[in-house]
Design a protein around this motif. Structure first.
Motif, PDB file in Angstrom:
ATOM      1  N   ALA A  65      14.279 -25.283  -1.667  1.00 57.84           N
ATOM      2  CA  ALA A  65      13.611 -26.495  -2.146  1.00 57.84           C
ATOM      3  C   ALA A  65      14.036 -26.836  -3.570  1.00 57.84           C
ATOM      4  CB  ALA A  65      12.097 -26.322  -2.073  1.00 57.84           C
ATOM      5  N   GLU A  66      14.215 -25.827  -4.413  1.00 54.56           N
ATOM      6  CA  GLU A  66      14.645 -26.085  -5.781  1.00 54.56           C
ATOM      7  C   GLU A  66      16.046 -26.677  -5.799  1.00 54.56           C
ATOM      8  OE1 GLU A  66      13.840 -23.374  -8.938  1.00 54.56           O
ATOM      9  OE2 GLU A  66      12.124 -22.494  -7.922  1.00 54.56           O
ATOM     10  N   GLY A  67      16.901 -26.200  -4.890  1.00 59.37           N
ATOM     11  CA  GLY A  67      18.243 -26.765  -4.813  1.00 59.37           C
ATOM     12  C   GLY A  67      18.221 -28.227  -4.384  1.00 59.37           C
ATOM     13  N   TYR A  68      17.452 -28.556  -3.355  1.00 56.32           N
ATOM     14  CA  TYR A  68      17.375 -29.928  -2.872  1.00 56.32           C
ATOM     15  C   TYR A  68      16.767 -30.869  -3.907  1.00 56.32           C
ATOM     16  CZ  TYR A  68      18.823 -29.654   2.017  1.00 56.32           C
ATOM     17  OH  TYR A  68      19.566 -29.543   3.165  1.00 56.32           O
ATOM     18  N   SER A  69      15.792 -30.402  -4.653  1.00 57.43           N
ATOM     19  CA  SER A  69      15.007 -31.281  -5.522  1.00 57.43           C
ATOM     20  C   SER A  69      15.769 -31.781  -6.734  1.00 57.43           C
ATOM     21  CB  SER A  69      13.760 -30.540  -6.010  1.00 57.43           C
ATOM     22  OG  SER A  69      14.112 -29.528  -6.946  1.00 57.43           O
ATOM     23  N   GLY A  70      16.813 -31.071  -7.148  1.00 51.89           N
ATOM     24  CA  GLY A  70      17.536 -31.426  -8.356  1.00 51.89           C
ATOM     25  C   GLY A  70      17.143 -30.616  -9.574  1.00 51.89           C
ATOM     26  N   ILE A  71      16.076 -29.821  -9.484  1.00 54.16           N
ATOM     27  CA  ILE A  71      15.604 -29.075 -10.655  1.00 54.16           C
ATOM     28  C   ILE A  71      16.656 -28.080 -11.130  1.00 54.16           C
ATOM     29  CG2 ILE A  71      14.412 -27.298  -9.297  1.00 54.16           C
ATOM     30  CD1 ILE A  71      13.124 -28.741 -12.591  1.00 54.16           C
ATOM     31  N   MET A  72      17.392 -27.469 -10.192  1.00 56.28           N
ATOM     32  CA  MET A  72      18.389 -26.481 -10.595  1.00 56.28           C
ATOM     33  C   MET A  72      19.561 -27.127 -11.319  1.00 56.28           C
ATOM     34  SD  MET A  72      18.377 -23.885  -7.304  1.00 56.28           S
ATOM     35  CE  MET A  72      19.625 -22.798  -8.020  1.00 56.28           C
ATOM     36  N   ASP A  73      19.869 -28.361 -10.969  1.00 57.75           N
ATOM     37  CA  ASP A  73      20.998 -29.036 -11.588  1.00 57.75           C
ATOM     38  C   ASP A  73      20.736 -29.381 -13.050  1.00 57.75           C
ATOM     39  OD1 ASP A  73      23.663 -30.299 -11.273  1.00 57.75           O
ATOM     40  OD2 ASP A  73      22.557 -32.121 -11.756  1.00 57.75           O
ATOM     41  N   VAL A  74      19.467 -29.513 -13.438  1.00 62.75           N
ATOM     42  CA  VAL A  74      19.149 -29.847 -14.826  1.00 62.75           C
ATOM     43  C   VAL A  74      18.602 -28.647 -15.585  1.00 62.75           C
ATOM     44  CG1 VAL A  74      18.758 -32.275 -14.295  1.00 62.75           C
ATOM     45  CG2 VAL A  74      16.833 -30.684 -14.235  1.00 62.75           C
ATOM     46  N   THR A  75      18.641 -27.467 -14.967  1.00 63.61           N
ATOM     47  CA  THR A  75      18.116 -26.261 -15.599  1.00 63.61           C
ATOM     48  C   THR A  75      19.252 -25.299 -15.889  1.00 63.61           C
ATOM     49  OG1 THR A  75      16.026 -26.492 -14.399  1.00 63.61           O
ATOM     50  CG2 THR A  75      16.487 -24.345 -15.365  1.00 63.61           C
ATOM     51  N   GLY A  76      19.314 -24.851 -17.144  1.00 59.81           N
ATOM     52  CA  GLY A  76      20.355 -23.912 -17.540  1.00 59.81           C
ATOM     53  C   GLY A  76      21.051 -24.362 -18.814  1.00 59.81           C
ATOM     54  N   ALA A  77      21.909 -23.501 -19.329  1.00 59.10           N
ATOM     55  CA  ALA A  77      22.616 -23.780 -20.576  1.00 59.10           C
ATOM     56  C   ALA A  77      23.675 -24.856 -20.377  1.00 59.10           C
ATOM     57  CB  ALA A  77      23.263 -22.496 -21.102  1.00 59.10           C
ATOM     58  N   ALA A  78      23.966 -25.562 -21.437  1.00 59.60           N
ATOM     59  CA  ALA A  78      25.013 -26.593 -21.391  1.00 59.60           C
ATOM     60  C   ALA A  78      26.334 -25.957 -20.963  1.00 59.60           C
ATOM     61  CB  ALA A  78      25.164 -27.236 -22.760  1.00 59.60           C
ATOM     62  N   THR A 131      22.420 -33.922 -17.657  1.00 58.41           N
ATOM     63  CA  THR A 131      23.191 -32.711 -17.407  1.00 58.41           C
ATOM     64  C   THR A 131      22.467 -31.528 -18.027  1.00 58.41           C
ATOM     65  OG1 THR A 131      24.479 -33.075 -19.424  1.00 58.41           O
ATOM     66  CG2 THR A 131      25.391 -33.928 -17.360  1.00 58.41           C
ATOM     67  N   ARG A 132      22.866 -30.337 -17.617  1.00 54.57           N
ATOM     68  CA  ARG A 132      22.238 -29.128 -18.165  1.00 54.57           C
ATOM     69  C   ARG A 132      22.494 -29.036 -19.665  1.00 54.57           C
ATOM     70  NH1 ARG A 132      24.129 -27.887 -13.322  1.00 54.57           N
ATOM     71  NH2 ARG A 132      26.149 -27.087 -14.040  1.00 54.57           N
ATOM     72  N   SER A 133      21.445 -28.713 -20.405  1.00 54.19           N
ATOM     73  CA  SER A 133      21.581 -28.675 -21.855  1.00 54.19           C
ATOM     74  C   SER A 133      20.798 -27.540 -22.491  1.00 54.19           C
ATOM     75  CB  SER A 133      21.102 -29.995 -22.456  1.00 54.19           C
ATOM     76  OG  SER A 133      19.686 -30.112 -22.293  1.00 54.19           O
ATOM     77  N   GLY A 134      20.235 -26.642 -21.648  1.00 53.31           N
ATOM     78  CA  GLY A 134      19.391 -25.598 -22.218  1.00 53.31           C
ATOM     79  C   GLY A 134      18.088 -26.158 -22.758  1.00 53.31           C
ATOM     80  N   GLY A 135      17.648 -27.285 -22.230  1.00 47.82           N
ATOM     81  CA  GLY A 135      16.379 -27.868 -22.650  1.00 47.82           C
ATOM     82  C   GLY A 135      16.440 -28.590 -23.976  1.00 47.82           C
ATOM     83  N   THR A 136      17.603 -29.043 -24.390  1.00 46.73           N
ATOM     84  CA  THR A 136      17.726 -29.698 -25.694  1.00 46.73           C
ATOM     85  C   THR A 136      17.946 -31.201 -25.587  1.00 46.73           C
ATOM     86  OG1 THR A 136      20.121 -29.343 -25.789  1.00 46.73           O
ATOM     87  CG2 THR A 136      18.709 -27.601 -26.687  1.00 46.73           C
ATOM     88  N   ASP A 137      17.810 -31.772 -24.395  1.00 49.25           N
ATOM     89  CA  ASP A 137      18.109 -33.194 -24.228  1.00 49.25           C
ATOM     90  C   ASP A 137      16.883 -34.000 -23.856  1.00 49.25           C
ATOM     91  OD1 ASP A 137      17.774 -32.111 -21.729  1.00 49.25           O
ATOM     92  OD2 ASP A 137      19.331 -33.343 -20.787  1.00 49.25           O
ATOM     93  N   SER A 138      15.727 -33.587 -24.325  1.00 50.69           N
ATOM     94  CA  SER A 138      14.507 -34.316 -24.014  1.00 50.69           C
ATOM     95  C   SER A 138      14.586 -35.746 -24.523  1.00 50.69           C
ATOM     96  CB  SER A 138      13.312 -33.610 -24.653  1.00 50.69           C
ATOM     97  OG  SER A 138      12.152 -34.408 -24.555  1.00 50.69           O
ATOM     98  N   ALA A 192      13.941 -25.405 -28.561  1.00 50.48           N
ATOM     99  CA  ALA A 192      13.833 -24.088 -29.186  1.00 50.48           C
ATOM    100  C   ALA A 192      14.749 -24.003 -30.405  1.00 50.48           C
ATOM    101  CB  ALA A 192      14.206 -23.001 -28.181  1.00 50.48           C
ATOM    102  N   PHE A 193      14.327 -23.179 -31.381  1.00 54.27           N
ATOM    103  CA  PHE A 193      15.118 -22.915 -32.575  1.00 54.27           C
ATOM    104  C   PHE A 193      15.032 -21.440 -32.920  1.00 54.27           C
ATOM    105  CE2 PHE A 193      14.162 -27.422 -33.104  1.00 54.27           C
ATOM    106  CZ  PHE A 193      15.370 -27.939 -33.571  1.00 54.27           C
ATOM    107  N   GLU A 194      16.087 -20.914 -33.481  1.00 54.67           N
ATOM    108  CA  GLU A 194      16.074 -19.562 -34.014  1.00 54.67           C
ATOM    109  C   GLU A 194      15.428 -19.565 -35.402  1.00 54.67           C
ATOM    110  OE1 GLU A 194      16.952 -16.838 -32.484  1.00 54.67           O
ATOM    111  OE2 GLU A 194      17.722 -17.848 -30.694  1.00 54.67           O
ATOM    112  N   THR A 195      14.739 -18.469 -35.737  1.00 52.86           N
ATOM    113  CA  THR A 195      14.269 -18.247 -37.103  1.00 52.86           C
ATOM    114  C   THR A 195      15.007 -17.022 -37.635  1.00 52.86           C
ATOM    115  OG1 THR A 195      12.443 -16.747 -36.553  1.00 52.86           O
ATOM    116  CG2 THR A 195      12.001 -19.129 -36.416  1.00 52.86           C
TER     117      THR A 195
END
Length: 428
Positions: free
Chosen positions: A172-185, A252-259, A266-269
């Motif tokens: 279901a995750e594959g069909y829905s598109g969620i996997m295509d937008v999840t992950g590192a750039a 596209t996948r961006s590691g969650g940085t394309d909101s 996320a940021f490193e400290t």
């Protein structure tokens, strides 16, 4: 009395487990909003059981029908196991009663129908072809009880060319598109780190079932609820899909940085990472004031979210350099004081020991009547200041068979066995 092997969580000789530190609670009354509502649960795995557990959390009496040999598929999902029991099964089956019943023959099916006549709802997670073969499809069961609320959870729904295809959360995750937008750039597609489609579908099914129950009390009519894992998972992507449909811009996948929000990532400290959300112009101004650079917030071309999105890379680099100068604890204190949405990126150990979550009843150990101690993750709903509490531990296979038939049908153990034996003799 439980055997020593059944009582392993109390065995001081074993190694300590994370759950040992959780508060110990006895089963209680829990929420009673659905008290008197009876649910027959024919589902296995995660989606269906998670939905019926939500109903049980709200007070419904849920009877889980399981194969006498093996039971719910999730009972075998492990390791890890706790005291020989699957922790995945225990995660979605509290406050239910287990009945061991083979309804593949006439006598077992008659007993199932007798139970359904006493029920308000039935949950099924079989493709329509299989449900019809086993005579537990919607048309058949609504002849058994015309005002029944029939809840189907499948991969693709009860109709259409895919209706009889088998499905799991991953599919279901594959069909829905969620996997295509999840992950590192530039990286590979990734599954969400939890059975998201299953849990969403279960929640959708529980919500729809309660809405149908509310309607039935007015109209007297039953309903067929059709929930598909793919649909539920796709609904999670509504904001992303709407953005694509109205713009033609394919994310596209961006590691969650394309909101759509700048800045929201996320940021490193200097030690551990944080997540930071500057979701409006006021937060943008307050952030730069809090970190000692209010003039940057007033820079021409950075006054609106749309403008900031155009210069996202520049802003991200500036914030990243700043936050790496001090440890996480410093920034959490500074930014929380300024009422900026900020937080840590916790691992599961940190989540399970979070004092605020513990105070809200999110994690506890449940002491069952037979001596088992079972960790639980709460339902996450607080009502009138009280969190939900399980009425009973996840059941052993067939634990309540005799009790349910006696209570629902007035049938003794002997009567039931005679019926099943008689059918077996007639078939031989």
């Amino acid at each position: 009395m439980a055997s020593r092997s059944q009582n392993r969580p109390l065995d001081a000789a074993r190694s300590a487990l994370p759950c040992d530190a959780l508060p110990l609670k006895a089963p209680g009354a829990g929420f009673q909003f659905l008290a008197g509502v009876r649910v027959v649960d024919l589902t296995t795995s995660v989606a269906g059981p998670s939905g019926t557990m939500l109903l049980a959390d709200m007070g419904a009496e849920v009877v889980k029908i399981e194969r006498p040999s093996g039971g719910d598929d999730a009972r075998s999902w492990g390791p890890p196991f706790l005291a020989g029991e699957s922790l995945w099964f225990a995660a979605v089956n509290r406050s239910k009663k287990s009945v061991a019943l083979d309804f593949s023959d006439a006598a077992g099916l008659k007993l199932l129908y007798d139970l359904i006549r006493q029920a308000d709802m039935v949950f099924v997670n079989l493709p329509p072809r299989v449900a019809r073969k086993l005579k537990v499809d919607a048309d058949t069961l609504r002849q058994v009880r015309p005002d029944l609320i029939y809840v189907s959870i499948t991969g693709f729904g009860l109709s259409g060319q895919r209706a009889n295809w088998t499905c799991y959360d991953l599919i279901a995750e594959g069909y829905s598109g969620i996997m295509d937008v999840t992950g590192a750039a530039g990286g590979d597609p990734q599954k969400v780190g939890a059975p998201a489609a299953d849990m969403l579908a279960g929640q959708d099914a529980a919500f729809a079932a309660v809405a149908a129950l509310y309607d039935r009390r007015t109209t007297g009519k039953g309903h067929v609820i059709d929930v598909a894992l793919v649909d539920s998972m796709t609904r999670l992507l509504s904001c992303r899909l709407m953005s694509y449909l109205g713009s033609g811009e394919l994310p596209t996948r961006s590691g969650g940085t394309d909101s759509v929000i700048a800045i929201y990532q996320a940021f490193e400290t200097a030690d551990d990472p944080i997540v930071l959300a500057l979701g409006n112009d006021n937060l943008w101004q307050r952030f730069w004031t809090a970190v000692g650079d209010p003039d940057y917030a007033r820079t021409p071309g950075l006054q609106s979210n749309a403008e900031r999105r155009q210069r996202r890379s520049e802003i991200v680099d500036r914030i990243a350099t700043l936050l790496r100068s001090k440890p996480r604890s410093h920034w959490l204190d500074v930014l929380r004081e300024a009422r900026i949405p900020v937080g840590p990126i916790n691992n599961l150990q940190q989540v399970a020991t979070d004092d605020a979550m513990l105070a809200r009843g999110m994690f506890y150990r449940l002491a069952s009547a037979d001596g088992r101690i079972v960790p639980q993750v709460g339902c996450g709903i607080v009502v009138d200041g009280e969190p939900g509490l399980a009425r009973s531990a996840p059941p052993r296979l067939g634990e309540h068979t005799d009790d349910v038939f006696a209570d629902w049908l007035g049938m003794s153990n002997g009567d039931r066995r005679n019926l099943l034996n008689q059918d077996s003799h007639e078939r031989t």
